[in-house]
Scaffold this motif. Structure first.
Motif, PDB file in Angstrom:
ATOM      1  N   VAL A 134       0.828  -1.205   0.000  1.00 25.73           N
ATOM      2  CA  VAL A 134       0.000   0.000   0.000  1.00 25.73           C
ATOM      3  C   VAL A 134       0.866   1.260   0.000  1.00 25.73           C
ATOM      4  CG1 VAL A 134      -1.837   1.251   1.191  1.00 25.73           C
ATOM      5  CG2 VAL A 134      -1.756  -1.245   1.306  1.00 25.73           C
ATOM      6  N   VAL A 135       0.563   2.153  -0.930  1.00 21.55           N
ATOM      7  CA  VAL A 135       1.220   3.455  -1.017  1.00 21.55           C
ATOM      8  C   VAL A 135       0.136   4.531  -1.043  1.00 21.55           C
ATOM      9  CG1 VAL A 135       2.734   4.972  -2.373  1.00 21.55           C
ATOM     10  CG2 VAL A 135       3.182   2.501  -2.285  1.00 21.55           C
ATOM     11  N   GLY A 136       0.380   5.626  -0.333  1.00 16.67           N
ATOM     12  CA  GLY A 136      -0.561   6.734  -0.337  1.00 16.67           C
ATOM     13  C   GLY A 136       0.111   8.038  -0.702  1.00 16.67           C
ATOM     14  N   SER A 137      -0.654   8.957  -1.269  1.00 19.21           N
ATOM     15  CA  SER A 137      -0.160  10.311  -1.509  1.00 19.21           C
ATOM     16  C   SER A 137      -0.906  11.273  -0.594  1.00 19.21           C
ATOM     17  CB  SER A 137      -0.343  10.714  -2.974  1.00 19.21           C
ATOM     18  OG  SER A 137      -1.714  10.808  -3.308  1.00 19.21           O
ATOM     19  N   ALA A 138      -0.194  12.316  -0.179  1.00 18.37           N
ATOM     20  CA  ALA A 138      -0.776  13.340   0.680  1.00 18.37           C
ATOM     21  C   ALA A 138      -0.079  14.659   0.373  1.00 18.37           C
ATOM     22  CB  ALA A 138      -0.623  12.956   2.153  1.00 18.37           C
ATOM     23  N   GLY A 139      -0.487  15.734   1.068  1.00 20.34           N
ATOM     24  CA  GLY A 139      -0.021  17.054   0.696  1.00 20.34           C
ATOM     25  C   GLY A 139       0.947  17.728   1.637  1.00 20.34           C
ATOM     26  N   SER A 140       1.526  16.984   2.586  1.00 20.75           N
ATOM     27  CA  SER A 140       2.516  17.582   3.483  1.00 20.75           C
ATOM     28  C   SER A 140       3.398  16.489   4.076  1.00 20.75           C
ATOM     29  CB  SER A 140       1.831  18.348   4.622  1.00 20.75           C
ATOM     30  OG  SER A 140       1.235  17.452   5.548  1.00 20.75           O
ATOM     31  N   LYS A 141       4.548  16.902   4.597  1.00 18.38           N
ATOM     32  CA  LYS A 141       5.464  15.952   5.227  1.00 18.38           C
ATOM     33  C   LYS A 141       4.812  15.310   6.446  1.00 18.38           C
ATOM     34  CE  LYS A 141      10.063  15.525   7.348  1.00 18.38           C
ATOM     35  NZ  LYS A 141       9.521  14.783   8.503  1.00 18.38           N
ATOM     36  N   ASP A 142       4.086  16.104   7.239  1.00 15.03           N
ATOM     37  CA  ASP A 142       3.426  15.554   8.424  1.00 15.03           C
ATOM     38  C   ASP A 142       2.434  14.467   8.051  1.00 15.03           C
ATOM     39  OD1 ASP A 142       4.856  17.200  10.077  1.00 15.03           O
ATOM     40  OD2 ASP A 142       3.255  18.680  10.331  1.00 15.03           O
ATOM     41  N   LYS A 143       1.704  14.670   6.954  1.00 19.59           N
ATOM     42  CA  LYS A 143       0.723  13.677   6.537  1.00 19.59           C
ATOM     43  C   LYS A 143       1.403  12.417   6.004  1.00 19.59           C
ATOM     44  CE  LYS A 143      -2.910  17.053   5.582  1.00 19.59           C
ATOM     45  NZ  LYS A 143      -3.808  17.643   4.565  1.00 19.59           N
ATOM     46  N   VAL A 144       2.502  12.596   5.296  1.00 22.90           N
ATOM     47  CA  VAL A 144       3.272  11.447   4.820  1.00 22.90           C
ATOM     48  C   VAL A 144       3.795  10.637   6.000  1.00 22.90           C
ATOM     49  CG1 VAL A 144       5.414  10.771   3.649  1.00 22.90           C
ATOM     50  CG2 VAL A 144       3.878  12.443   2.593  1.00 22.90           C
ATOM     51  N   ASP A 145       4.328  11.329   7.014  1.00 20.54           N
ATOM     52  CA  ASP A 145       4.811  10.644   8.221  1.00 20.54           C
ATOM     53  C   ASP A 145       3.687   9.889   8.919  1.00 20.54           C
ATOM     54  OD1 ASP A 145       7.329  11.617   7.727  1.00 20.54           O
ATOM     55  OD2 ASP A 145       7.194  13.270   9.172  1.00 20.54           O
ATOM     56  N   LEU A 146       2.501  10.501   8.959  1.00 24.06           N
ATOM     57  CA  LEU A 146       1.339   9.863   9.577  1.00 24.06           C
ATOM     58  C   LEU A 146       1.001   8.554   8.861  1.00 24.06           C
ATOM     59  CD1 LEU A 146      -1.185  10.147  11.533  1.00 24.06           C
ATOM     60  CD2 LEU A 146      -2.348  11.163   9.564  1.00 24.06           C
ATOM     61  N   LEU A 147       1.001   8.586   7.544  1.00 25.71           N
ATOM     62  CA  LEU A 147       0.671   7.390   6.768  1.00 25.71           C
ATOM     63  C   LEU A 147       1.653   6.258   7.043  1.00 25.71           C
ATOM     64  CD1 LEU A 147      -0.241   9.024   3.326  1.00 25.71           C
ATOM     65  CD2 LEU A 147      -1.823   8.059   5.000  1.00 25.71           C
ATOM     66  N   LYS A 148       2.918   6.575   7.091  1.00 28.63           N
ATOM     67  CA  LYS A 148       3.941   5.540   7.228  1.00 28.63           C
ATOM     68  C   LYS A 148       4.124   5.081   8.675  1.00 28.63           C
ATOM     69  CE  LYS A 148       7.726   6.275   4.807  1.00 28.63           C
ATOM     70  NZ  LYS A 148       8.869   6.997   4.179  1.00 28.63           N
ATOM     71  N   ASN A 149       4.040   6.004   9.618  1.00 30.00           N
ATOM     72  CA  ASN A 149       4.414   5.678  10.995  1.00 30.00           C
ATOM     73  C   ASN A 149       3.238   5.330  11.897  1.00 30.00           C
ATOM     74  OD1 ASN A 149       7.093   6.262  10.296  1.00 30.00           O
ATOM     75  ND2 ASN A 149       6.842   8.434  10.773  1.00 30.00           N
ATOM     76  N   LYS A 150       2.040   5.802  11.574  1.00 30.70           N
ATOM     77  CA  LYS A 150       0.888   5.523  12.431  1.00 30.70           C
ATOM     78  C   LYS A 150      -0.139   4.614  11.758  1.00 30.70           C
ATOM     79  CE  LYS A 150      -2.656   7.737  15.332  1.00 30.70           C
ATOM     80  NZ  LYS A 150      -2.226   7.134  16.602  1.00 30.70           N
ATOM     81  N   LEU A 151      -0.322   4.802  10.455  1.00 27.97           N
ATOM     82  CA  LEU A 151      -1.383   4.079   9.755  1.00 27.97           C
ATOM     83  C   LEU A 151      -0.885   2.833   9.037  1.00 27.97           C
ATOM     84  CD1 LEU A 151      -3.381   7.147   8.369  1.00 27.97           C
ATOM     85  CD2 LEU A 151      -3.834   5.802  10.428  1.00 27.97           C
ATOM     86  N   GLY A 152       0.435   2.614   9.020  1.00 25.11           N
ATOM     87  CA  GLY A 152       0.975   1.351   8.531  1.00 25.11           C
ATOM     88  C   GLY A 152       1.133   1.209   7.036  1.00 25.11           C
ATOM     89  N   PHE A 153       1.064   2.326   6.279  1.00 25.80           N
ATOM     90  CA  PHE A 153       1.294   2.240   4.842  1.00 25.80           C
ATOM     91  C   PHE A 153       2.746   1.814   4.589  1.00 25.80           C
ATOM     92  CE2 PHE A 153      -2.615   4.343   4.894  1.00 25.80           C
ATOM     93  CZ  PHE A 153      -3.069   4.699   3.634  1.00 25.80           C
ATOM     94  N   ASP A 154       2.964   1.082   3.505  1.00 24.87           N
ATOM     95  CA  ASP A 154       4.325   0.668   3.157  1.00 24.87           C
ATOM     96  C   ASP A 154       5.166   1.856   2.714  1.00 24.87           C
ATOM     97  OD1 ASP A 154       4.283  -2.383   3.306  1.00 24.87           O
ATOM     98  OD2 ASP A 154       2.508  -1.969   2.097  1.00 24.87           O
ATOM     99  N   GLU A 155       4.564   2.740   1.940  1.00 26.89           N
ATOM    100  CA  GLU A 155       5.239   3.945   1.475  1.00 26.89           C
ATOM    101  C   GLU A 155       4.213   5.064   1.336  1.00 26.89           C
ATOM    102  OE1 GLU A 155       8.286   4.693   1.127  1.00 26.89           O
ATOM    103  OE2 GLU A 155       9.340   2.774   1.119  1.00 26.89           O
ATOM    104  N   ALA A 156       4.707   6.295   1.272  1.00 26.00           N
ATOM    105  CA  ALA A 156       3.852   7.450   1.035  1.00 26.00           C
ATOM    106  C   ALA A 156       4.713   8.565   0.471  1.00 26.00           C
ATOM    107  CB  ALA A 156       3.172   7.896   2.332  1.00 26.00           C
ATOM    108  N   PHE A 157       4.086   9.475  -0.270  1.00 24.05           N
ATOM    109  CA  PHE A 157       4.838  10.604  -0.810  1.00 24.05           C
ATOM    110  C   PHE A 157       3.976  11.857  -0.843  1.00 24.05           C
ATOM    111  CE2 PHE A 157       2.910   8.571  -4.526  1.00 24.05           C
ATOM    112  CZ  PHE A 157       2.451   9.641  -5.290  1.00 24.05           C
TER     113      PHE A 157
END
Length: 340
Positions: free
Chosen positions: A178-201
C-alpha cells in the motif's frame, strides 16, 4: 425558546476556493418542541462532519444527486445528534443518531434519514468518520467494487483523509502493498508511521507524478482508490496493471475549478482492460450492518486506528470547513458542537 447558533452560506460560490467570509455565524431562536402534528424529529447536534462533497453544494447545481445549499439559510451535512423530541415512531427522546442534519445547535429534521447509534462504547465522533459515511465509502469502494486479493499493489490518493486512511488499513489487513499520496510531510509521516502504509509521498514535491508512481510501483498498480482526479488520475492510468480496478468516490482537485481538467490517458482503460467505476455510498447503506460487524472488532483490537482533527464550537466551523479544501486538516475534520 432557546438561542440556536447557525452557520449560513452568504452567496453561491461558482469557482475558486471557498473563503471564511463566504460563510457566517448567526443566532436565531428555536422552540425545543415539535410543531403540532409533525412527524419529524428535533435534535441537538453534537458533532458535524466537514466533507469535500460539501463544496459542490455551494454552487448552483442542476441535475445533481444532492441539492445546492440555499444562501441565507444554514448549510447541512452529516452529523451526530441527540433526539430531543420525536413525532416519528422509529425514534424516541434520548436516542443518539447519525445522518444528515443542519450546521446549527438544534435542527428540526422533517424527513429523517438517520441511523440509530447502538454501539455507544465507541467515540460518538466516529459515526461521522470511520463508523459513518467515510467508513462505508472506504468499505464499498475497496471491497465491493475492487474485489481485492492478497498481495496486490494498492495506491490511494488523499490517503490521510477521512476515507483514504481507512482504505489503506483495509488493504494492509488483507496483505496488500500500500502506497498513499498526501499534501505535506506531516501527513506522509502519519501514513507511514501511524497508519501502517508501506510507502507514502508528498505529491506537491513531485514535478512528474508519472515518474513518482513508477518509482513506488515498478510493477504497476492493481487497485487505485480515487479521491483526487485531474493530473493524479491521468498519471495513475499510465501505471495501472492489466485488469486493474479503479473506484472513484471523489475528485477534490476539481471542485474549485471553473472548468474541470481533462483526462488524456483514458485509452489505457482499453489497452489494460481496466475497470473504473464511480459510486455513491447512498446506494450501499443496506450493507451498513455487515460493515459494522466487520470493522468494530478491528477497532477494539487496535488493528485499525482513526485520526481525527476536531475543531471546537460552531463559531470555528466555517474555518474548519474552508481549511479542508486547502489541506489544513490532519485526518478526518470534525466540528464538535457539544462534546459528549
Amino acid at each position: 425558546m432557546v438561542s440556536n447558533k447557525q452557520v449560513i452560506l452568504r452567496n453561491y460560490i461558482s469557482a475558486g476556493f471557498p473563503k471564511e467570509t463566504d460563510l457566517y455565524v448567526t443566532t436565531c431562536d428555536i422552540e425545543l418542541k415539535l410543531p403540532e402534528g409533525s412527524n419529524g424529529i428535533l435534535v441537538k447536534n453534537l458533532y458535524l462532519s466537514c466533507d469535500p462533497s460539501m463544496r459542490p453544494r455551494m454552487k448552483k447545481l442542476e441535475g445533481s444527486y444532492v441539492n445546492s445549499f440555499t444562501p441565507g439559510l444554514p448549510i447541512s451535512g452529516y452529523g451526530v445528534s441527540e433526539v430531543l423530541d420525536s413525532g416519528n415512531p422509529e425514534f424516541k427522546k434520548g436516542d443518539l443518531v447519525w445522518g444528515r442534519t443542519g450546521w446549527e445547535e438544534y435542527s428540526l429534521i422533517t424527513a429523517p434519514h438517520l441511523f440509530k447509534i447502538q454501539n455507544i462504547d465507541m467515540p460518538l465522533s466516529y459515526y461521522i468518520g470511520i463508523l459513518g459515511m467515510p467508513g462505508m465509502t472506504a468499505y464499498v469502494g475497496f471491497y465491493e467494487l475492487c474485489s481485492p486479493k492478497q498481495g496486490e499493489f494498492v495506491f490511494i490518493s488523499a490517503a490521510s483523509g477521512a476515507v483514504g486512511q481507512i482504505v489503506g488499513q483495509f488493504a494492509k489487513l488483507l496483505g496488500c502493498y500500500v502506497v498513499g499520496s498526501a499534501g505535506s510531510k506531516d501527513k506522509v509521516d502519519l501514513l507511514k508511521n501511524k497508519l501502517g502504509f508501506d510507502e507514502a509521498f508528498n505529491y506537491k514535491d513531485e514535478p512528474d507524478l508519472n515518474v513518482a508512481l513508477k518509482r513506488y510501483f515498478p510493477e504497476g498498480i492493481d487497485i487505485y482508490f480515487e479521491n483526487v482526479g485531474g493530473e493524479m488520475l491521468d498519471a495513475v492510468l499510465l501505471n495501472m496493471r492489466v485488469h486493474g480496478r479503479i473506484s472513484i468516490c471523489g475528485m477534490i482537485s476539481q471542485y474549485n475549478l471553473e472548468k474541470p481538467e481533462g483526462i488524456h490517458n483514458l485509452i489505457q482503460l482499453i489497452v489494460k482492460r481496466i475497470r473504473m467505476e464511480g459510486f455513491l455510498v447512498l446506494d450501499y447503506y443496506h450493507l451498513y450492518p455487515k460493515f459494522l460487524e466487520m470493522i468494530i472488532p478491528h477497532i477494539k483490537e487496535g488493528k485499525i486506528v482513526y485520526v481525527e482533527d476536531i475543531a471546537d464550537g460552531l463559531e470555528n466551523a466555517h474555518t474548519a470547513l474552508v481549511g479542508l479544501f486547502k489541506g489544513h486538516n490532519v485526518g478526518k475534520q470534525v466540528v464538535a458542537v457539544t462534546r459528549k
